[in-house]
Every structure is written in C-alpha cells, then in structure tokens.
Design a protein around this motif. Structure first.
Motif, short mmCIF file in Angstrom:
data_model
loop_
_atom_site.label_atom_id
_atom_site.label_comp_id
_atom_site.label_asym_id
_atom_site.label_seq_id
_atom_site.Cartn_x
_atom_site.Cartn_y
_atom_site.Cartn_z
N ALA A 39 -25.02 -11.56 29.31
CA ALA A 39 -25.62 -10.23 29.40
C ALA A 39 -24.59 -9.10 29.35
O ALA A 39 -24.95 -7.94 29.21
N GLN A 40 -23.31 -9.43 29.46
CA GLN A 40 -22.30 -8.39 29.41
C GLN A 40 -22.17 -7.83 27.99
O GLN A 40 -22.49 -8.50 27.01
N GLY A 41 -21.70 -6.60 27.91
CA GLY A 41 -21.44 -6.00 26.62
C GLY A 41 -22.63 -5.31 25.98
O GLY A 41 -22.53 -4.82 24.85
N MET A 42 -23.76 -5.27 26.68
CA MET A 42 -24.94 -4.60 26.13
C MET A 42 -24.93 -3.13 26.57
O MET A 42 -25.08 -2.83 27.76
N LEU A 43 -24.72 -2.25 25.62
CA LEU A 43 -24.65 -0.82 25.92
C LEU A 43 -26.03 -0.28 26.27
O LEU A 43 -27.05 -0.77 25.75
N PRO A 44 -26.11 0.72 27.14
CA PRO A 44 -27.42 1.30 27.48
C PRO A 44 -28.17 1.77 26.24
O PRO A 44 -27.59 2.38 25.34
N HIS A 45 -29.45 1.44 26.20
CA HIS A 45 -30.35 1.88 25.12
C HIS A 45 -29.97 1.33 23.75
O HIS A 45 -30.34 1.91 22.72
N SER A 46 -29.22 0.23 23.73
CA SER A 46 -28.90 -0.41 22.46
C SER A 46 -29.97 -1.46 22.16
O SER A 46 -31.00 -1.52 22.83
N ARG A 47 -29.72 -2.31 21.18
CA ARG A 47 -30.64 -3.39 20.84
C ARG A 47 -29.90 -4.72 20.90
O ARG A 47 -28.68 -4.77 20.84
N ALA A 48 -30.66 -5.80 21.01
CA ALA A 48 -30.04 -7.11 21.15
C ALA A 48 -30.90 -8.18 20.49
O ALA A 48 -32.11 -8.01 20.31
N ARG A 97 -31.67 -7.80 33.24
CA ARG A 97 -30.50 -6.94 33.25
C ARG A 97 -30.50 -6.03 32.02
O ARG A 97 -30.17 -4.85 32.11
N ALA A 98 -30.88 -6.59 30.88
CA ALA A 98 -30.96 -5.78 29.67
C ALA A 98 -32.01 -4.69 29.81
O ALA A 98 -31.78 -3.53 29.43
N ALA A 99 -33.17 -5.05 30.36
CA ALA A 99 -34.24 -4.06 30.52
C ALA A 99 -33.81 -2.93 31.45
O ALA A 99 -34.16 -1.77 31.23
N ASP A 100 -33.04 -3.27 32.49
CA ASP A 100 -32.55 -2.24 33.41
C ASP A 100 -31.65 -1.23 32.71
O ASP A 100 -31.55 -0.08 33.13
N GLY A 131 -40.21 -5.53 27.19
CA GLY A 131 -40.26 -4.71 25.99
C GLY A 131 -39.58 -5.33 24.79
O GLY A 131 -39.24 -4.64 23.82
N TRP A 132 -39.36 -6.64 24.84
CA TRP A 132 -38.76 -7.36 23.72
C TRP A 132 -39.87 -8.00 22.87
O TRP A 132 -41.04 -7.91 23.19
N GLN A 133 -39.45 -8.65 21.78
CA GLN A 133 -40.37 -9.42 20.94
C GLN A 133 -39.90 -10.87 20.90
O GLN A 133 -38.71 -11.15 20.97
#
Length: 289
Positions: free
Chosen positions: A165-174, A193-196, A262-264
C-alpha cells in the motif's frame, strides 16, 4: 576480482525475460486505439470539451463571443482536463501466479503482460505510472517502461502475495492484479488505506480455467507452487462443491470491498482474450477522475 564472463552470463540471464515481456505488452497495447488523451473534465488543456453559460467568476477574455452572439447569454469554452495523473500498479509476483494448465499462459505472464500493456497506454497518453512501494515511483517515459518490465519479471519465493500500500499518492489511481487466493486481510487493509487517501482504482483477479472448473476426481495430491502446502485426498470430487463455494465467496468479498472503497472489480481467466481484458482495464481506469 569478479569474473567478467560470469558477470556477463548472469546479466544476460537476468535480462532475458525483459524483451519478450515488453514485446508482448507492446503488441497487446496496439489493440487499443488511443486518440488525443483527455480526462473529460473541465480544466487546463487545449482541447475543446463543451460550451457553458458564463459565470460571474469567469474572465471576460474567456467568453466565446461567436457562440454568445447566437444567444441572449454569454458562453465560455471549457477545455478538457489534461493534467497528468499518477497511477501505481501492484502485480502479484508470488509463486501461486506461476500456475498454468493445458496450453494457457501462466497467471503471472498474463498479469505482467496486461499490467505492462496498460502502463504503455497510460504513459503514452501523458500519465505518470509506477509500482506500489518505494521501488519505482510514478514517472513518464520509455525508460520507465523498461524499469517496470525488469521489476515485473521478478518472482517471490512465497506461495501468496499481499498488496503493497505504500507509494500511493493522495487522490491518485491504482491497479491491483493477483489471483487473490491467499489471505484476504492484507488486501482489505491495503484497499482501506488507499480509500483513506482518496485513491480509486481497479482490482483484477487473474485465474486459470482449471481453478474455476476444479476438474479433479479420485486420488489427488494438491500442492502449492512452493511445495510448502500439500493435501492428499482419495475423493477429490467430493471437494468440488466446497471449493467452488469458497471461490464464489472470495469473489463476492472482493466485489464488496471494491464497492465499499470506490474501486472496480473484475475476474479474468487466462483462457480468455487478453485484448478484451486490456480494453476493460483501460476503460475502468479512465472512468476514475
């Protein structure tokens, strides 16, 4: 002093998977026709998107007088939002992804190829793409694709992988790609963590057709790809319903996680068209602002 011949041999062995993987991904990426890249949101850009009535905060220089002359109101042009976005990928490199049946590709090869192909499309569309964790932050450019191909060609000596989960910038996509057959708790933790952080994205589950059909009967030895887990049974057919129920439960849980955060979510089988999966992935990622 190191032996130059041995060093070169080791280097060539290490680099061997990269060109075929990149070539496969390049070929797959050509199946998606890219037009001018735009995010279909108003913002900074050069491509016309829509006319809208002028508001009090709009500068007079932004008014389209030709369009306004056809109406009693003033109109301005909105441009497509073309600011580059950051997309990070987690591709499961655990041993379970090495499974294959019949003449289908391994789950690992399909996962890597799809992931690198989507990276090609996104980077050539002006986006920044990288891997989760700290090994490869999002960047543009062909050199980034080579680094990504190198890292994606590695395998881990564990049975099942867990998202980083590290390295995911706020409001980015994954994009998370795995068979998701291991412990579900790390997946839940990573998604929450990504959703937060306001990260939205796609979960792609890659399975072999045999893992869906469970065509086993009689005496069978089930063994994990590392050999660390083994189960022998004389009546494999009796396990089929329980196995399929648990697989359906796992898919339902992943679907629920996706909806909650909020993912698919989508399941792809290695016996299916990789091009169709890529088209779905590209569309799914494009739908996230």
């Amino acid at each position: 002093m190191s032996n130059p011949l041995a060093l070169r041999s080791d280097a060539e062995a290490l680099a061997a998977p990269f060109p075929p993987l990149l070539a496969d991904a390049e070929h797959l990426a050509t199946t998606v026709l890219l037009g001018d890249h735009g995010r279909r949101r108003a913002g900074t850009g050069d491509t016309f998107w829509q006319y809208r009535p002028a508001q009090a905060y709009d500068d007079a220089r932004g008014i389209d007088w030709r369009r306004s002359a056809r109406s009693d109101s003033d109109f301005v042009q909105d441009k497509e939002w073309q600011i580059a976005q950051s997309i990070v990928l987690w591709v499961d490199q655990a041993a379970s992804m090495g499974f294959q049946s019949d003449d289908h590709p391994t789950k690992a090869h399909r996962a890597r190829t799809l992931s690198l192909a989507i990276a090609i499309l996104l980077i050539r569309g002006g986006e920044r793409v990288g891997l989760t964790g700290l090994r490869l932050p999002p960047r543009r450019g062909e050199a980034q694709l080579m680094r990504m191909a190198a890292l994606l060609s590695e395998m881990e000596d564990i049975d099942y992988g867990a998202p980083e989960a590290q390295g995911m910038l706020p409001h980015s996509r994954a994009l998370f790609v795995s068979d998701f057959l291991g412990d579900i708790k790390p997946v839940e933790a990573a998604l929450l963590r990504a959703a937060d952080r306001g990260v939205r994205g796609v979960i792609l589950q890659v399975l072999d057709p045999q893992e869906e059909a469970f065509p086993f009967d009689g005496r069978t030895i089930f063994q994990s790809m590392t050999g660390a887990i083994q189960h022998e049974t004389l009546k494999a057919g009796d396990l089929k319903k329980r196995y399929l129920d648990r697989l359906a439960e796992r898919k339902a849980r992943l679907q629920h996680l996706a909806q909650t955060t909020g993912w698919q979510f989508q399941t792809h089988h290695t016996g299916e068209s990789a091009a169709n999966a890529l088209l779905w992935l590209y569309g799914a990622l494009e739908r996230h602002p």
